[in-house]
Write a protein that holds these residues in place. Structure first.
Motif, PDB file in Angstrom:
ATOM      1  N   ILE A 176       0.762  -1.152  -0.136  1.00 16.21           N
ATOM      2  CA  ILE A 176       0.013  -0.122   0.057  1.00 16.21           C
ATOM      3  C   ILE A 176       0.846   1.274   0.011  1.00 16.21           C
ATOM      4  O   ILE A 176       0.513   2.022  -0.696  1.00 16.21           O
ATOM      5  CB  ILE A 176      -0.934  -0.074   1.214  1.00 16.21           C
ATOM      6  N   SER A 177       2.167   1.202   0.908  1.00 13.53           N
ATOM      7  CA  SER A 177       2.848   2.392   0.940  1.00 13.53           C
ATOM      8  C   SER A 177       3.411   2.485  -0.271  1.00 13.53           C
ATOM      9  O   SER A 177       3.695   3.659  -0.729  1.00 13.53           O
ATOM     10  CB  SER A 177       3.928   2.299   2.323  1.00 13.53           C
ATOM     11  N   LYS A 178       3.836   1.286  -1.123  1.00 16.16           N
ATOM     12  CA  LYS A 178       4.601   1.643  -2.224  1.00 16.16           C
ATOM     13  C   LYS A 178       3.900   2.110  -3.216  1.00 16.16           C
ATOM     14  O   LYS A 178       4.175   3.163  -4.029  1.00 16.16           O
ATOM     15  CB  LYS A 178       5.024   0.182  -2.703  1.00 16.16           C
ATOM     16  N   CYS A 179       2.487   1.872  -3.275  1.00 17.29           N
ATOM     17  CA  CYS A 179       1.650   2.340  -4.325  1.00 17.29           C
ATOM     18  C   CYS A 179       1.403   3.779  -4.280  1.00 17.29           C
ATOM     19  O   CYS A 179       1.377   4.601  -5.128  1.00 17.29           O
ATOM     20  CB  CYS A 179       0.293   1.591  -4.431  1.00 17.29           C
ATOM     21  N   LEU A 180       1.283   4.282  -2.870  1.00 18.85           N
ATOM     22  CA  LEU A 180       0.940   5.695  -2.866  1.00 18.85           C
ATOM     23  C   LEU A 180       2.129   6.571  -3.026  1.00 18.85           C
ATOM     24  O   LEU A 180       2.088   7.440  -3.404  1.00 18.85           O
ATOM     25  CB  LEU A 180       0.485   5.952  -1.076  1.00 18.85           C
ATOM     26  N   ARG A 181       3.314   5.939  -2.525  1.00 21.92           N
ATOM     27  CA  ARG A 181       4.555   6.798  -2.991  1.00 21.92           C
ATOM     28  C   ARG A 181       4.746   6.803  -4.513  1.00 21.92           C
ATOM     29  O   ARG A 181       5.339   8.159  -5.025  1.00 21.92           O
ATOM     30  CB  ARG A 181       5.818   5.887  -2.284  1.00 21.92           C
ATOM     31  N   VAL A 182       4.446   5.737  -5.301  1.00 18.74           N
ATOM     32  CA  VAL A 182       4.379   5.887  -6.754  1.00 18.74           C
ATOM     33  C   VAL A 182       3.696   7.058  -7.124  1.00 18.74           C
ATOM     34  O   VAL A 182       3.916   8.041  -7.917  1.00 18.74           O
ATOM     35  CB  VAL A 182       4.294   4.625  -7.597  1.00 18.74           C
ATOM     36  N   LEU A 183       2.264   7.109  -6.687  1.00 16.76           N
ATOM     37  CA  LEU A 183       1.487   8.128  -6.950  1.00 16.76           C
ATOM     38  C   LEU A 183       1.759   9.440  -6.748  1.00 16.76           C
ATOM     39  O   LEU A 183       1.698  10.366  -7.419  1.00 16.76           O
ATOM     40  CB  LEU A 183       0.144   7.772  -6.698  1.00 16.76           C
ATOM     41  N   ARG A 184       2.237   9.706  -5.534  1.00 21.57           N
ATOM     42  CA  ARG A 184       2.498  11.150  -5.091  1.00 21.57           C
ATOM     43  C   ARG A 184       3.913  11.518  -5.788  1.00 21.57           C
ATOM     44  O   ARG A 184       3.845  12.634  -6.115  1.00 21.57           O
ATOM     45  CB  ARG A 184       2.967  10.900  -3.586  1.00 21.57           C
ATOM     46  N   ALA A 185       4.888  10.589  -6.037  1.00 18.18           N
ATOM     47  CA  ALA A 185       6.134  10.892  -6.691  1.00 18.18           C
ATOM     48  C   ALA A 185       5.849  11.482  -7.999  1.00 18.18           C
ATOM     49  O   ALA A 185       6.418  12.395  -8.473  1.00 18.18           O
ATOM     50  CB  ALA A 185       7.038   9.828  -6.836  1.00 18.18           C
ATOM     51  N   LYS A 186       4.691  10.859  -8.837  1.00 24.72           N
ATOM     52  CA  LYS A 186       4.446  11.020 -10.036  1.00 24.72           C
ATOM     53  C   LYS A 186       3.554  12.484 -10.253  1.00 24.72           C
ATOM     54  O   LYS A 186       3.831  13.175 -11.074  1.00 24.72           O
ATOM     55  CB  LYS A 186       3.696   9.968 -11.007  1.00 24.72           C
TER      56      LYS A 186
END
Length: 202
Positions: A176-186
């Motif tokens: 979950i954290s990984k997915c959120l990081r990807v979305l925020r980073a982009k």
């Protein structure tokens, strides 16, 4: 009155809606309000963090339904219509808040964002575009991460996700954290907040 109220409790949602819509039956409408107002408020409170805003959003939704009932057609589950309508109101509220308070956000390029007009920012944050961004980026995530993230955003508790997918809760949290990081980073903080709202279930 008591017997009538008791009878209404046995009616399904769409029957009550038709009584309210076609016969102007305020008691039928009141039963729908009784069934869903608390759950709608709880959702709004989770998303906005404000009891006052949550009360206003839910009240506005029911007032709109009653005043516009003759022109509103609900063919599928009434609860899905309600929660979808509330979701749109929550998104609209958050979008306005984000536009008004961009100077307080430090996870995006404030200078660039502030130079844009409010109309352009709102256009960028339109529901349709955010949904498209969300779908496209989610499709690019690893399959397991995407599966965990979608289940989480659909309201499935982490513990249950772990059991269903034979994973540890820590692993679920990692995905979950990984997915959120990807979305925020982009897309930055603003879009990731709206993606979070869009992905959550009612």
């Amino acid at each position: 009155m008591h017997l009538m109220s008791k009878d209404y409790r046995d009616n399904d949602d769409l029957e009550l809606w038709q009584l309210a819509k076609v016969s102007d039956d305020s008691l039928a409408f009141a039963e729908l309000h009784r069934r869903y107002s608390s759950r709608l408020y709880a959702l709004a409170l989770r998303k906005t963090g404000s009891s006052e805003v949550s009360e206003d959003l839910v009240q506005d939704l029911f007032v709109h339904l009653w005043l516009q009932r003759t022109g509103i057609t609900i063919e599928k589950a009434f609860n899905l219509y309600l929660f979808s309508a509330l979701k749109n109101r929550i998104i609209s509220h958050l979008r306005k808040q984000l536009v008004q308070h961009t100077v307080s956000l430090n996870d995006i390029d404030l200078e660039t964002l502030s130079s844009q007009s409010a109309n352009l920012v709102q256009e960028w944050l339109s529901l349709k575009e955010v949904q498209e961004i969300y779908s496209r980026e989610l499709a690019n995530l690893p399959e397991k991460s995407k599966q965990v993230f979608e289940m989480s955003r659909s309201g499935v508790p982490n513990k249950e996700i772990a059991q269903l997918l034979d994973l540890s809760e820590k692993t679920v949290e990692f995905h979950i954290s990984k997915c959120l990081r990807v979305l925020r980073a982009k897309f930055g903080y603003v879009v990731s907040v709206l993606v979070w709202v869009l992905a959550g279930t009612m």
